[in-house]
Design a protein around this motif. Structure first.
Motif, PDB file in Angstrom:
ATOM      1  N   ARG A 130      43.999  31.997  46.074  1.00 12.21           N
ATOM      2  CA  ARG A 130      43.624  30.933  47.010  1.00 12.21           C
ATOM      3  C   ARG A 130      44.450  30.970  48.287  1.00 12.21           C
ATOM      4  NH1 ARG A 130      43.323  26.197  42.363  1.00 12.21           N
ATOM      5  NH2 ARG A 130      41.410  26.943  41.349  1.00 12.21           N
ATOM      6  N   LYS A 131      45.726  31.277  48.149  1.00  7.13           N
ATOM      7  CA  LYS A 131      46.607  31.282  49.316  1.00  7.13           C
ATOM      8  C   LYS A 131      47.188  32.664  49.603  1.00  7.13           C
ATOM      9  CE  LYS A 131      47.991  26.444  48.678  1.00  7.13           C
ATOM     10  NZ  LYS A 131      49.138  25.509  48.509  1.00  7.13           N
ATOM     11  N   ALA A 132      46.741  33.660  48.868  1.00  4.27           N
ATOM     12  CA  ALA A 132      47.300  35.005  49.047  1.00  4.27           C
ATOM     13  C   ALA A 132      46.720  35.666  50.293  1.00  4.27           C
ATOM     14  CB  ALA A 132      46.998  35.862  47.823  1.00  4.27           C
ATOM     15  N   PRO A 133      47.491  36.508  50.969  1.00  8.64           N
ATOM     16  CA  PRO A 133      46.927  37.297  52.068  1.00  8.64           C
ATOM     17  C   PRO A 133      45.867  38.254  51.539  1.00  8.64           C
ATOM     18  CG  PRO A 133      49.139  38.057  51.508  1.00  8.64           C
ATOM     19  CD  PRO A 133      48.914  36.791  50.736  1.00  8.64           C
ATOM     20  N   ASP A 134      45.009  38.712  52.436  1.00  5.96           N
ATOM     21  CA  ASP A 134      43.855  39.507  52.010  1.00  5.96           C
ATOM     22  C   ASP A 134      44.250  40.729  51.194  1.00  5.96           C
ATOM     23  OD1 ASP A 134      42.199  37.708  53.187  1.00  5.96           O
ATOM     24  OD2 ASP A 134      41.608  38.973  54.868  1.00  5.96           O
ATOM     25  N   LEU A 135      45.317  41.426  51.593  1.00  4.86           N
ATOM     26  CA  LEU A 135      45.714  42.634  50.873  1.00  4.86           C
ATOM     27  C   LEU A 135      46.077  42.303  49.434  1.00  4.86           C
ATOM     28  CD1 LEU A 135      46.428  45.593  50.587  1.00  4.86           C
ATOM     29  CD2 LEU A 135      48.675  45.092  51.588  1.00  4.86           C
ATOM     30  N   ARG A 136      46.898  41.286  49.241  1.00  7.99           N
ATOM     31  CA  ARG A 136      47.307  40.924  47.888  1.00  7.99           C
ATOM     32  C   ARG A 136      46.117  40.414  47.077  1.00  7.99           C
ATOM     33  NH1 ARG A 136      49.226  41.996  43.369  1.00  7.99           N
ATOM     34  NH2 ARG A 136      50.007  40.244  42.138  1.00  7.99           N
ATOM     35  N   ALA A 137      45.260  39.601  47.700  1.00  9.57           N
ATOM     36  CA  ALA A 137      44.079  39.099  46.998  1.00  9.57           C
ATOM     37  C   ALA A 137      43.165  40.254  46.588  1.00  9.57           C
ATOM     38  CB  ALA A 137      43.319  38.110  47.888  1.00  9.57           C
ATOM     39  N   ALA A 138      43.008  41.234  47.472  1.00  8.50           N
ATOM     40  CA  ALA A 138      42.176  42.394  47.149  1.00  8.50           C
ATOM     41  C   ALA A 138      42.748  43.149  45.961  1.00  8.50           C
ATOM     42  CB  ALA A 138      42.065  43.312  48.364  1.00  8.50           C
ATOM     43  N   GLN A 139      44.067  43.301  45.918  1.00  5.34           N
ATOM     44  CA  GLN A 139      44.708  43.996  44.798  1.00  5.34           C
ATOM     45  C   GLN A 139      44.479  43.249  43.486  1.00  5.34           C
ATOM     46  OE1 GLN A 139      48.682  44.079  46.393  1.00  5.34           O
ATOM     47  NE2 GLN A 139      48.456  46.158  47.201  1.00  5.34           N
ATOM     48  N   MET A 140      44.553  41.923  43.529  1.00  4.98           N
ATOM     49  CA  MET A 140      44.356  41.137  42.314  1.00  4.98           C
ATOM     50  C   MET A 140      42.908  41.226  41.829  1.00  4.98           C
ATOM     51  SD  MET A 140      46.788  37.755  42.695  1.00  4.98           S
ATOM     52  CE  MET A 140      46.426  37.386  44.415  1.00  4.98           C
ATOM     53  N   HIS A 141      41.954  41.166  42.763  1.00  5.99           N
ATOM     54  CA  HIS A 141      40.554  41.296  42.364  1.00  5.99           C
ATOM     55  C   HIS A 141      40.283  42.694  41.797  1.00  5.99           C
ATOM     56  CE1 HIS A 141      38.749  37.494  43.508  1.00  5.99           C
ATOM     57  NE2 HIS A 141      39.439  37.506  44.630  1.00  5.99           N
ATOM     58  N   ALA A 142      40.885  43.713  42.393  1.00  5.41           N
ATOM     59  CA  ALA A 142      40.698  45.070  41.881  1.00  5.41           C
ATOM     60  C   ALA A 142      41.285  45.208  40.482  1.00  5.41           C
ATOM     61  CB  ALA A 142      41.335  46.087  42.822  1.00  5.41           C
ATOM     62  N   GLY A 143      42.462  44.614  40.255  1.00  7.98           N
ATOM     63  CA  GLY A 143      43.061  44.667  38.925  1.00  7.98           C
ATOM     64  C   GLY A 143      42.211  43.976  37.876  1.00  7.98           C
ATOM     65  N   PRO A 169      49.974  47.641  35.362  1.00  6.97           N
ATOM     66  CA  PRO A 169      50.120  46.723  34.231  1.00  6.97           C
ATOM     67  C   PRO A 169      49.480  45.368  34.517  1.00  6.97           C
ATOM     68  CG  PRO A 169      52.204  47.807  34.749  1.00  6.97           C
ATOM     69  CD  PRO A 169      51.260  48.141  35.866  1.00  6.97           C
ATOM     70  N   ASN A 170      48.803  44.822  33.532  1.00  8.87           N
ATOM     71  CA  ASN A 170      48.293  43.467  33.619  1.00  8.87           C
ATOM     72  C   ASN A 170      48.273  42.909  32.203  1.00  8.87           C
ATOM     73  OD1 ASN A 170      45.641  43.871  32.311  1.00  8.87           O
ATOM     74  ND2 ASN A 170      45.183  45.104  34.125  1.00  8.87           N
ATOM     75  N   PRO A 171      48.074  41.597  32.051  1.00  9.57           N
ATOM     76  CA  PRO A 171      48.176  40.999  30.713  1.00  9.57           C
ATOM     77  C   PRO A 171      47.205  41.577  29.687  1.00  9.57           C
ATOM     78  CG  PRO A 171      48.238  39.314  32.410  1.00  9.57           C
ATOM     79  CD  PRO A 171      47.887  40.601  33.096  1.00  9.57           C
ATOM     80  N   ALA A 172      46.123  42.202  30.153  1.00 10.56           N
ATOM     81  CA  ALA A 172      45.138  42.741  29.214  1.00 10.56           C
ATOM     82  C   ALA A 172      45.512  44.120  28.703  1.00 10.56           C
ATOM     83  CB  ALA A 172      43.760  42.796  29.880  1.00 10.56           C
ATOM     84  N   HIS A 173      46.450  44.802  29.376  1.00 11.54           N
ATOM     85  CA  HIS A 173      46.692  46.201  29.055  1.00 11.54           C
ATOM     86  C   HIS A 173      47.306  46.370  27.667  1.00 11.54           C
ATOM     87  CE1 HIS A 173      47.194  50.424  29.952  1.00 11.54           C
ATOM     88  NE2 HIS A 173      48.439  50.357  29.544  1.00 11.54           N
ATOM     89  N   ALA A 174      48.241  45.500  27.301  1.00 11.80           N
ATOM     90  CA  ALA A 174      48.881  45.634  25.990  1.00 11.80           C
ATOM     91  C   ALA A 174      47.868  45.458  24.871  1.00 11.80           C
ATOM     92  CB  ALA A 174      50.007  44.618  25.852  1.00 11.80           C
ATOM     93  N   GLN A 175      46.928  44.534  25.051  1.00 11.97           N
ATOM     94  CA  GLN A 175      45.916  44.324  24.017  1.00 11.97           C
ATOM     95  C   GLN A 175      44.942  45.499  23.953  1.00 11.97           C
ATOM     96  OE1 GLN A 175      46.530  42.065  21.954  1.00 11.97           O
ATOM     97  NE2 GLN A 175      48.172  41.215  23.218  1.00 11.97           N
ATOM     98  N   LEU A 176      44.662  46.106  25.084  1.00 11.30           N
ATOM     99  CA  LEU A 176      43.853  47.321  25.090  1.00 11.30           C
ATOM    100  C   LEU A 176      44.531  48.404  24.262  1.00 11.30           C
ATOM    101  CD1 LEU A 176      41.769  49.418  26.041  1.00 11.30           C
ATOM    102  CD2 LEU A 176      43.062  49.604  28.178  1.00 11.30           C
ATOM    103  N   GLU A 177      45.833  48.574  24.437  1.00 10.13           N
ATOM    104  CA  GLU A 177      46.557  49.588  23.681  1.00 10.13           C
ATOM    105  C   GLU A 177      46.492  49.304  22.184  1.00 10.13           C
ATOM    106  OE1 GLU A 177      48.010  52.444  24.608  1.00 10.13           O
ATOM    107  OE2 GLU A 177      47.079  52.069  26.550  1.00 10.13           O
ATOM    108  N   ALA A 178      46.598  48.026  21.814  1.00  5.50           N
ATOM    109  CA  ALA A 178      46.510  47.671  20.398  1.00  5.50           C
ATOM    110  C   ALA A 178      45.129  48.004  19.841  1.00  5.50           C
ATOM    111  CB  ALA A 178      46.809  46.182  20.222  1.00  5.50           C
ATOM    112  N   PHE A 179      44.096  47.747  20.618  1.00  5.74           N
ATOM    113  CA  PHE A 179      42.736  48.058  20.184  1.00  5.74           C
ATOM    114  C   PHE A 179      42.549  49.571  20.040  1.00  5.74           C
ATOM    115  CE2 PHE A 179      38.399  49.278  21.462  1.00  5.74           C
ATOM    116  CZ  PHE A 179      37.684  48.685  20.433  1.00  5.74           C
TER     117      PHE A 179
END
Length: 207
Positions: free
Chosen positions: A65-78, A9-19
């Protein structure tokens, strides 16, 4: 893991469903007034979809900016998944490559990168990405399938992947129930099976 990553889930997913729902309504509309109303819903959903992606961009910039690499990687992938689904393929590839740099062992993200490279018309680069994904996760049959089936893959790697898949099929393992979700991921907003009616731009819906 790959399916979970692509559809987290991310903030864009609900709008994708509406589209998507509005697109289905356009495809099945049998009256001009109904079709026009559905088109207006599509337009509104697109505006909100882009707004939600912008919000996700801001969130990723702030949080990584301050996230560990694993979390930052997950956010970029999302964020990459959100871009790819919206059709912003170059932006998506950039995010997937950033995630891979932060977390080189990210086999699943390499599959998403490979699918994006295919959509960009870069099959040779996609093939290398799939090969890398399977090298990192060599017991994964889905990743082996990508290596076995894609053009441009190294012949030795293709032969190895096909041998692995053949052994998996011949192992005698059988499912008693179908899987709850297909193991293959697509990054398209509109699924092929969305509607019984073809979703094409004809004289009524082209504009």
């Amino acid at each position: 893991m790959l399916v979970a990553l692509a559809f987290a889930p991310n903030p864009a997913h609900a709008q994708l469903e509406a589209f998507v729902q509005a697109t289905r309504a356009v495809a099945v509309a049998d009256k001009e007034a109904t079709r026009r109303a559905a088109v207006r819903q599509m337009e509104a959903a697109l505006v909100e979809w882009d707004r939600s992606i912008s919000a996700l961009e801001s969130q990723v910039r702030a949080d990584t900016r301050k996230a560990p690499d694993l979390r930052a990687a997950q956010m970029h992938a999302g964020l990459g998944v959100a871009y790819a689904t919206r059709g912003r393929l170059a932006d998506a590839l950039r995010e997937f490559e950033t995630a891979i740099r932060l977390r080189p062992s990210s086999s699943d993200v390499r599959v998403l990168g490979g699918l994006t490279l295919e959509a960009l018309g870069r099959p040779a680069d996609a093939a290398r990405m799939f090969e890398d994904a399977w090298t990192i996760d060599p017991r994964n049959a889905v990743k082996a399938y990508y290596v076995a089936s894609r053009p441009g893959v190294d012949p030795a790697a293709r032969a190895k992947a096909r041998a692995f898949l053949s052994a998996e099929v011949g192992s005698g393992v059988r499912r008693t129930e179908p899987p709850q979700a297909l193991p293959f991921v697509t990054l398209d907003a509109i699924a092929d099976g969305l509607s019984r009616s073809p979703i094409v731009g004809d004289e009524a819906t082209g504009d």
